[in-house]
Design an enzyme around this catalytic site. Structure first.
Site, PDB file in Angstrom:
ATOM      1  N   SER A 265       0.867  -1.186   0.000  1.00  0.00           N
ATOM      2  CA  SER A 265       0.000   0.000   0.000  1.00  0.00           C
ATOM      3  C   SER A 265       0.894   1.222   0.000  1.00  0.00           C
ATOM      4  CB  SER A 265      -0.850  -0.003   1.285  1.00  0.00           C
ATOM      5  OG  SER A 265      -1.461   1.257   1.479  1.00  0.00           O
TER       6      SER A 265
ATOM      7  N   TYR B  79      -1.929  -1.217  10.521  1.00  0.00           N
ATOM      8  CA  TYR B  79      -1.917  -1.343   9.057  1.00  0.00           C
ATOM      9  C   TYR B  79      -0.634  -0.744   8.479  1.00  0.00           C
ATOM     10  CZ  TYR B  79      -3.872  -1.091   4.280  1.00  0.00           C
ATOM     11  OH  TYR B  79      -4.103  -1.232   2.925  1.00  0.00           O
TER      12      TYR B  79
HETATM   13  P1  NAD Z   1     -11.342  -6.320   0.304  1.00  0.00           P
HETATM   14  O1  NAD Z   1     -11.896  -6.191   1.678  1.00  0.00           O
HETATM   15  O2  NAD Z   1     -12.216  -6.042  -0.869  1.00  0.00           O
HETATM   16  O3  NAD Z   1     -10.724  -7.784   0.109  1.00  0.00           O
HETATM   17  C1  NAD Z   1      -9.952  -8.401   1.099  1.00  0.00           C
HETATM   18  C2  NAD Z   1      -9.853  -9.867   0.786  1.00  0.00           C
HETATM   19  O4  NAD Z   1      -9.059 -10.501   1.809  1.00  0.00           O
HETATM   20  C3  NAD Z   1     -11.211 -10.580   0.798  1.00  0.00           C
HETATM   21  O5  NAD Z   1     -11.224 -11.579  -0.210  1.00  0.00           O
HETATM   22  C4  NAD Z   1     -11.255 -11.223   2.181  1.00  0.00           C
HETATM   23  O6  NAD Z   1     -12.113 -12.341   2.266  1.00  0.00           O
HETATM   24  C5  NAD Z   1      -9.797 -11.614   2.326  1.00  0.00           C
HETATM   25  N1  NAD Z   1      -9.400 -11.870   3.706  1.00  0.00           N
HETATM   26  C6  NAD Z   1      -9.545 -11.065   4.784  1.00  0.00           C
HETATM   27  N2  NAD Z   1      -9.076 -11.686   5.880  1.00  0.00           N
HETATM   28  C7  NAD Z   1      -8.622 -12.897   5.481  1.00  0.00           C
HETATM   29  C8  NAD Z   1      -8.024 -13.987   6.147  1.00  0.00           C
HETATM   30  N3  NAD Z   1      -7.790 -13.960   7.474  1.00  0.00           N
HETATM   31  N4  NAD Z   1      -7.690 -15.077   5.415  1.00  0.00           N
HETATM   32  C9  NAD Z   1      -7.932 -15.124   4.087  1.00  0.00           C
HETATM   33  N5  NAD Z   1      -8.487 -14.117   3.399  1.00  0.00           N
HETATM   34  C10 NAD Z   1      -8.827 -13.022   4.096  1.00  0.00           C
HETATM   35  O7  NAD Z   1     -10.054  -5.382   0.304  1.00  0.00           O
HETATM   36  P2  NAD Z   1      -9.126  -4.785  -0.871  1.00  0.00           P
HETATM   37  O8  NAD Z   1      -9.254  -3.319  -0.802  1.00  0.00           O
HETATM   38  O9  NAD Z   1      -9.354  -5.507  -2.152  1.00  0.00           O
HETATM   39  O10 NAD Z   1      -7.691  -5.132  -0.278  1.00  0.00           O
HETATM   40  C11 NAD Z   1      -6.818  -6.084  -0.852  1.00  0.00           C
HETATM   41  C12 NAD Z   1      -5.396  -5.706  -0.485  1.00  0.00           C
HETATM   42  O11 NAD Z   1      -5.085  -4.432  -1.062  1.00  0.00           O
HETATM   43  C13 NAD Z   1      -5.145  -5.578   1.015  1.00  0.00           C
HETATM   44  O12 NAD Z   1      -3.884  -6.120   1.351  1.00  0.00           O
HETATM   45  C14 NAD Z   1      -5.141  -4.082   1.226  1.00  0.00           C
HETATM   46  O13 NAD Z   1      -4.375  -3.697   2.339  1.00  0.00           O
HETATM   47  C15 NAD Z   1      -4.519  -3.615  -0.078  1.00  0.00           C
HETATM   48  N6  NAD Z   1      -4.769  -2.215  -0.391  1.00  0.00           N
HETATM   49  C16 NAD Z   1      -6.051  -1.765  -0.556  1.00  0.00           C
HETATM   50  C17 NAD Z   1      -6.254  -0.434  -0.846  1.00  0.00           C
HETATM   51  C18 NAD Z   1      -7.623   0.139  -1.032  1.00  0.00           C
HETATM   52  O14 NAD Z   1      -7.739   1.381  -1.086  1.00  0.00           O
HETATM   53  N7  NAD Z   1      -8.660  -0.659  -1.176  1.00  0.00           N
HETATM   54  C19 NAD Z   1      -5.165   0.440  -0.969  1.00  0.00           C
HETATM   55  C20 NAD Z   1      -3.883  -0.057  -0.784  1.00  0.00           C
HETATM   56  C21 NAD Z   1      -3.697  -1.398  -0.510  1.00  0.00           C
END
Ligand code: NAD
Length: 260
Positions: A142, A155
């Site tokens: 991130s 985080y």
């Molecule tokens: P999201 O909530 O849409 O998806 C998260 C996924 O992780 C889901 O499939 C969920 O079921 C799974 N998950 C959660 N806990 C789990 C566990 N204990 N075991 C297995 N699976 C698990 O979130 P997202 O925004 O798509 O995030 C995905 C990644 O991208 C994360 O690492 C997040 O930190 C990173 N990220 C997101 C953003 C944003 O703005 N959305 C920005 C930077 C980084």
């Protein structure tokens, strides 16, 4: 392009992970899906990807906060798909609260899911990649891997750690044909972001609309969210023919957030 490679994408039942899994499917990879959700919906997703792209798609319900469940998922990938060529550590969760009030259980959970899980999957999958002389590891970190925001101590700490892990693994295997890179998105409108609007508003004493305009979009000079499909395209690039000498890198996709 990646015909018959096997990709494991953690947290691929939603958001960025789902977009990444679909992009690998469209490139000809077989898939191991992982993540939580309604079991009927996940089975429909599994069937849709398998039939649309004529690939093998398996699903593991492993909770990646558990090293034992990660070991089970890697075992299943070996048995059902013949091992992993591409590992995308994407599963992630968030909790927003001041550090003095941050629940210890949330700290432990976020470090386990957002950081330690990547160590465990890499430790389990890397020997098979080294044996084949080819592998790709992509850690979805991130922008919070190198800048902080208040109220996100666990985080931010976890994502900083992911960048350190990425670079260390890249150096250890630099001559092996295996690369390890990180992607650092700015804000992407997924359930993870949607679900933190209320807590962020509470922690900062502002409205949810202000969180959207000032905290999220206000930090991105382009004034827009990054698309999950763009992150997926970057992940595919990092596995493609032009990326063989790209390792230990941090691919920033943040609308200019970190340029200022
Ligand atoms: P999201 O909530 O849409 O998806 C998260 C996924 O992780 C889901 O499939 C969920 O079921 C799974 N998950 C959660 N806990 C789990 C566990 N204990 N075991 C297995 N699976 C698990 O979130 P997202 O925004 O798509 O995030 C995905 C990644 O991208 C994360 O690492 C997040 O930190 C990173 N990220 C997101 C953003 C944003 O703005 N959305 C920005 C930077 C980084």
């Amino acid at each position: 392009m990646l015909q018959d490679k096997v990709a494991l994408v953690t947290g691929s039942t939603s958001g960025i992970g789902l977009a990444v899994a679909e992009a690998f499917a469209a490139s000809g990879c077989h898939l191991m899906l992982n993540g939580f959700g309604d079991s009927d919906d996940i089975e429909k997703l599994r069937q849709r990807l398998a039939s649309t792209y004529a690939i093998k798609v398996c699903y593991s319900a492993a909770d990646v906060s558990s090293p034992d469940e990660i070991a089970g998922m890697l075992h299943d990938a070996q048995e059902q798909l013949g091992g992993i060529d591409i590992l995308v550590n994407n599963a992630g969760v968030q909790h927003v609260a001041p550090v003095t009030e941050f629940p210890q259980a949330q700290w432990d959970r976020i470090i386990a899911i957002n950081l330690s899980s990547a160590f465990h999957t890499i430790q389990g999958a890397l020997p098979g990649m080294l044996k084949k002389g080819w592998g790709r590891i992509i850690n979805v970190a991130s922008i919070h891997g190198f800048v902080a925001s208040p109220y996100k101590s666990a985080y931010v700490a976890a994502k900083h750690g992911v960048l350190g892990l990425t670079k260390t693994v890249a150096l250890e295997v630099a001559k092996s044909g295996v690369t390890c890179n990180a992607i650092c998105p700015g804000y992407v409108m997924t359930p993870l972001v949607q679900n933190q609007l209320a807590d962020t508003a509470r922690a900062r004493g502002i409205t949810e609309q202000q969180v959207m305009d000032e905290v999220l979009l206000g930090t991105q000079p382009t004034g827009r969210f990054t698309d999950a499909t763009d992150i997926a395209a970057m992940a595919v690039f990092l596995c493609g023919p032009a990326s063989g000498n790209v390792t230990g890198s941090v691919q920033v996709m943040d609308g200019g957030y970190s340029a200022g």
